[in-house]
Design a protein around this motif. Structure first.
Motif, mmCIF file in Angstrom:
data_model
loop_
_atom_site.group_PDB
_atom_site.id
_atom_site.type_symbol
_atom_site.label_atom_id
_atom_site.label_comp_id
_atom_site.label_asym_id
_atom_site.label_seq_id
_atom_site.Cartn_x
_atom_site.Cartn_y
_atom_site.Cartn_z
ATOM 1 N N SER A 27 0.821 -1.212 0.000
ATOM 2 C CA SER A 27 0.000 0.000 0.000
ATOM 3 C C SER A 27 0.850 1.255 0.000
ATOM 4 C CB SER A 27 -0.933 -0.002 1.211
ATOM 5 O OG SER A 27 -0.188 -0.091 2.415
ATOM 6 N N LYS A 28 2.060 1.136 0.481
ATOM 7 C CA LYS A 28 2.964 2.283 0.490
ATOM 8 C C LYS A 28 4.387 1.806 0.235
ATOM 9 C CE LYS A 28 4.610 6.179 3.276
ATOM 10 N NZ LYS A 28 4.610 6.835 4.603
ATOM 11 N N GLY A 29 5.027 2.397 -0.774
ATOM 12 C CA GLY A 29 6.414 2.060 -1.047
ATOM 13 C C GLY A 29 7.358 2.830 -0.145
ATOM 14 N N LEU A 30 8.651 2.696 -0.419
ATOM 15 C CA LEU A 30 9.664 3.411 0.361
ATOM 16 C C LEU A 30 10.303 4.486 -0.514
ATOM 17 C CD1 LEU A 30 11.465 0.395 2.087
ATOM 18 C CD2 LEU A 30 9.694 1.860 3.052
ATOM 19 N N ILE A 31 10.745 5.548 0.113
ATOM 20 C CA ILE A 31 11.457 6.615 -0.590
ATOM 21 C C ILE A 31 12.954 6.368 -0.441
ATOM 22 C CG2 ILE A 31 11.838 9.091 -0.813
ATOM 23 C CD1 ILE A 31 9.005 8.140 -1.506
ATOM 24 N N VAL A 32 13.626 6.143 -1.563
ATOM 25 C CA VAL A 32 15.057 5.859 -1.539
ATOM 26 C C VAL A 32 15.828 7.145 -1.261
ATOM 27 C CG1 VAL A 32 17.017 5.075 -2.933
ATOM 28 C CG2 VAL A 32 14.793 3.918 -3.110
ATOM 29 N N LEU A 148 4.216 -5.032 3.979
ATOM 30 C CA LEU A 148 5.330 -4.327 4.621
ATOM 31 C C LEU A 148 6.579 -4.522 3.764
ATOM 32 C CD1 LEU A 148 6.113 -2.754 7.261
ATOM 33 C CD2 LEU A 148 6.964 -4.941 8.114
ATOM 34 N N PRO A 149 6.896 -3.571 2.887
ATOM 35 C CA PRO A 149 8.088 -3.746 2.041
ATOM 36 C C PRO A 149 9.370 -3.711 2.870
ATOM 37 C CG PRO A 149 7.144 -1.557 1.735
ATOM 38 C CD PRO A 149 6.174 -2.323 2.592
ATOM 39 N N MET A 150 10.224 -4.686 2.643
ATOM 40 C CA MET A 150 11.529 -4.760 3.293
ATOM 41 C C MET A 150 12.604 -4.689 2.209
ATOM 42 S SD MET A 150 10.547 -5.086 6.442
ATOM 43 C CE MET A 150 11.931 -5.659 7.427
ATOM 44 N N LEU A 151 13.855 -4.528 2.626
ATOM 45 C CA LEU A 151 14.967 -4.426 1.679
ATOM 46 C C LEU A 151 16.101 -5.345 2.139
ATOM 47 C CD1 LEU A 151 15.853 -2.963 -0.906
ATOM 48 C CD2 LEU A 151 16.825 -1.170 0.524
ATOM 49 N N PRO A 152 15.965 -6.646 1.875
ATOM 50 C CA PRO A 152 17.000 -7.582 2.331
ATOM 51 C C PRO A 152 18.217 -7.631 1.411
ATOM 52 C CG PRO A 152 15.200 -8.773 1.318
ATOM 53 C CD PRO A 152 14.798 -7.321 1.310
ATOM 54 N N PHE A 153 19.391 -7.762 2.025
ATOM 55 C CA PHE A 153 20.648 -7.981 1.317
ATOM 56 C C PHE A 153 21.237 -9.286 1.846
ATOM 57 C CE2 PHE A 153 20.100 -3.478 0.845
ATOM 58 C CZ PHE A 153 20.834 -3.060 -0.247
ATOM 59 N N GLY A 231 18.577 -0.454 -8.217
ATOM 60 C CA GLY A 231 17.845 -1.594 -7.678
ATOM 61 C C GLY A 231 16.843 -1.177 -6.622
ATOM 62 N N MET A 232 17.254 -0.302 -5.714
ATOM 63 C CA MET A 232 16.327 0.166 -4.683
ATOM 64 C C MET A 232 15.158 0.913 -5.296
ATOM 65 S SD MET A 232 18.656 1.294 -1.414
ATOM 66 C CE MET A 232 19.582 2.577 -2.261
ATOM 67 N N ARG A 233 15.447 1.764 -6.260
ATOM 68 C CA ARG A 233 14.368 2.554 -6.883
ATOM 69 C C ARG A 233 13.402 1.656 -7.652
ATOM 70 N NH1 ARG A 233 15.378 7.673 -5.978
ATOM 71 N NH2 ARG A 233 17.529 8.284 -5.486
ATOM 72 N N GLU A 234 13.928 0.640 -8.295
ATOM 73 C CA GLU A 234 13.067 -0.238 -9.079
ATOM 74 C C GLU A 234 12.217 -1.138 -8.173
ATOM 75 O OE1 GLU A 234 13.325 -2.878 -13.150
ATOM 76 O OE2 GLU A 234 15.145 -2.651 -11.949
ATOM 77 N N MET A 235 12.797 -1.607 -7.068
ATOM 78 C CA MET A 235 12.106 -2.594 -6.241
ATOM 79 C C MET A 235 11.209 -1.993 -5.165
ATOM 80 S SD MET A 235 14.917 -5.670 -5.912
ATOM 81 C CE MET A 235 16.293 -4.665 -5.338
ATOM 82 N N VAL A 236 11.675 -0.948 -4.466
ATOM 83 C CA VAL A 236 10.863 -0.453 -3.346
ATOM 84 C C VAL A 236 10.164 0.874 -3.626
ATOM 85 C CG1 VAL A 236 12.264 -1.680 -1.649
ATOM 86 C CG2 VAL A 236 12.805 0.706 -2.193
ATOM 87 N N GLU A 237 10.566 1.575 -4.689
ATOM 88 C CA GLU A 237 9.825 2.773 -5.099
ATOM 89 C C GLU A 237 8.822 2.421 -6.200
ATOM 90 O OE1 GLU A 237 12.460 6.803 -4.157
ATOM 91 O OE2 GLU A 237 12.171 6.142 -6.216
ATOM 92 N N ALA A 238 9.314 1.906 -7.312
ATOM 93 C CA ALA A 238 8.430 1.536 -8.414
ATOM 94 C C ALA A 238 7.714 0.211 -8.154
ATOM 95 C CB ALA A 238 9.224 1.448 -9.716
ATOM 96 N N GLN A 239 8.220 -0.597 -7.196
ATOM 97 C CA GLN A 239 7.626 -1.882 -6.796
ATOM 98 C C GLN A 239 7.468 -2.836 -7.980
ATOM 99 O OE1 GLN A 239 4.805 -2.115 -3.582
ATOM 100 N NE2 GLN A 239 4.607 0.115 -3.502
ATOM 101 N N ARG A 240 8.563 -2.991 -8.731
ATOM 102 C CA ARG A 240 8.563 -3.951 -9.829
ATOM 103 C C ARG A 240 9.035 -5.313 -9.332
ATOM 104 N NH1 ARG A 240 11.257 0.467 -12.765
ATOM 105 N NH2 ARG A 240 9.651 1.645 -13.883
ATOM 106 N N ASP A 241 8.561 -6.352 -9.971
ATOM 107 C CA ASP A 241 8.874 -7.712 -9.537
ATOM 108 C C ASP A 241 10.207 -8.178 -10.111
ATOM 109 O OD1 ASP A 241 6.547 -7.912 -8.071
ATOM 110 O OD2 ASP A 241 5.390 -8.713 -9.743
ATOM 111 N N VAL A 242 11.295 -7.652 -9.585
ATOM 112 C CA VAL A 242 12.635 -8.060 -9.983
ATOM 113 C C VAL A 242 13.494 -8.190 -8.728
ATOM 114 C CG1 VAL A 242 12.512 -6.946 -12.239
ATOM 115 C CG2 VAL A 242 13.423 -5.672 -10.294
ATOM 116 N N PHE A 243 14.588 -8.912 -8.854
ATOM 117 C CA PHE A 243 15.603 -8.870 -7.803
ATOM 118 C C PHE A 243 16.968 -8.768 -8.459
ATOM 119 C CE2 PHE A 243 15.212 -13.389 -8.683
ATOM 120 C CZ PHE A 243 16.496 -13.903 -8.544
#
Length: 449
Positions: A27-32, A148-153, A231-243
């Motif tokens: 419902s809400k992405g993250l701001i990189v 709940l979007p997370m950003l795992p490394f 990668g951060m912008r594509e995954m947690v801002e734009a919420q695209r299905d990539v890794f």
């Protein structure tokens, strides 16, 4: 309704209801945060020596301090945290343990001691790659399961990824995981003395088979920064299905600043997969030969360029290839579009090289099948060098000579290609073989025999 039934209904409601569902987006992405807050050192390296593994860990440490993204960052390791220079994170964010620290660590007297905490952010799973990548999948799909979007490394020896737990990585792709896989100490020649156990020559080949995996093999810290930022912008801002799969190395060498101090001028090439190094950008059209390198071997390619100039008066241009897989996908996409009658386009790597001249030589720290991915889109004679065969224990330089991806082997390959094109006499190639020797080939031939 009995108290027990009420309790069960309440717990199920808290878990999201009785029917499973997956969200396409949270419902809400993250701001990189801007790169200046976590990666400026990589853009202004000014020749400081560091490995790309250490550069990545430094970026990760800074991201943990960001107010918005920091609490969602999940560093994951199997058992190699200290090897990767992550010990400073123990003190900063702690290692997650629901019961806290139940023992006194042996390194308690040190500044960077092993610290477990119920609120810790690091997941250290012990010697279990399957356990670590399963935790990575859970965090990487939290945007869908828990909104709940997370950003795992997940940071690990690259040998112990696609080769050992490739089925779980494919499962992550199938579940539309959004996350970073960091293949540390990557390649066949960077971790001297470890032999087969830690030498990876095939992970990028495996990564190329997963449709939503963006795979990169950067050589410089500023390339790592550009890739992590995208990668951060594509995954947690734009919420695209990539890794993203990013390989990094433990070899220390001088890190250049971003060319011209302007990342935007280089960013497109880094992300698309190829760009000319700044020192050669104006020479690509006049050089007699084009040298392509990625990751650990780009330094050898740069040295080969100097050898060609000093010893044989041959000008060569150097290109950094950050992703053979992205270049191949682009080329295949262009071919598909043409089959379906869409407007004619040119593959990115073809367009990049078409204004240059001379044969194209590519060298990597992976099997030759990796640079071979783009053969169909290289407009002229194309020669590939790679680390085929089993690994072995030796020094970096000896390993590179053995696999014939060292500077001398690259220079000989360039001279041979020029001779085959009729640009120079084959006698020059014979003199180069005598001058540089051919010890690697002799040793490899005798070992195979």
């Amino acid at each position: 309704m009995s108290p027990e039934t009420q309790y069960l209904h309440a717990r199920r409601a808290a878990l999201g209801g009785y029917l499973p569902r997956r969200r396409r987006v949270a419902s809400k992405g993250l701001i990189v945060p801007p790169m200046s807050s976590w990666g400026q050192f990589a853009l202004d390296s000014n020749g400081r020596e560091m490995s790309t593994t250490m550069a990545l860990v430094r970026m990760l440490t800074a991201l943990l301090k960001d107010n918005e993204v920091g609490p969602r960052v999940v560093p994951i390791v199997a058992d190699e945290a200290r090897t990767f220079g992550m010990a400073n994170m123990f003190r900063q964010v702690g290692i997650y343990s629901p019961l806290g620290q139940l023992y006194e660590p042996e390194d308690l007297g040190s500044m960077l001691y092993y610290r477990e905490d119920p609120k810790g952010q690091i997941l250290e799973e012990g010697i279990s790659e399957a356990g670590a990548v399963s935790s990575w999948i859970a965090a990487a799909t939290s945007y869908s399961v828990h909104n709940l979007p997370m950003l795992p490394f997940y940071i690990y020896y690259s040998m112990f990824g696609f080769q050992r737990i490739g089925d779980l990585i494919w499962a992550a792709a199938d579940q539309r995981a959004r996350c970073f896989l960091i293949g540390a100490t990557s390649g066949k020649t960077t971790l001297g003395g470890e032999g087969l156990q830690h030498q990876d020559g095939t992970s990028h080949l495996a990564a190329s088979t997963i449709p939503n995996c963006r795979a990169y093999d950067p050589a410089f810290a500023y390339e790592v920064a550009a890739i992590v930022d995208e990668g951060m912008r594509e995954m947690v801002e734009a919420q695209r299905d990539v890794f993203y799969y990013v390989t990094v190395m433990n070899e220390n060498y001088a890190q250049p600043s971003v060319p011209g101090g302007d990342l935007e001028a280089t960013r497109k090439g880094i992300l698309r997969g190829i760009y000319p190094l700044a020192a050669n950008a104006q020479q690509t059209t006049s050089a007699q030969v084009q040298l392509l390198g990625s990751g650990a071997i780009l330094g050898e390619v740069i040295a080969a360029r100097q050898m060609l100039k000093d010893d044989w008066q041959i000008e060569a241009a150097v290109w950094s290839v950050t992703s053979f897989t992205e270049l191949q996908r682009d080329g295949m996409g262009v071919e598909r579009n043409a089959r379906h009658g869409e407007s004619a386009a040119t593959a990115y790597v073809t367009k990049a090289l078409e204004a240059s001249q001379g044969p194209v030589i590519a060298a990597t720290d992976y099997v030759r099948a990796v640079p071979e991915l783009i053969r169909a889109y290289v407009p002229r004679r194309y020669v590939t060098l790679g680390t085929n065969g089993f690994g072995r224990s030796d020094t970096r330089q000896a390993l590179r000579e053995f696999f014939e991806v060292d500077r001398a082997s690259i220079a000989i390959a360039a001279l041979k290609a020029l001779a085959d094109d009729g640009e120079i006499n084959h006698e020059v190639v014979d003199r180069a073989r005598q001058r540089y020797g051919n010890e690697g080939a002799v040793r490899q031939a005798s070992w195979i025999a």
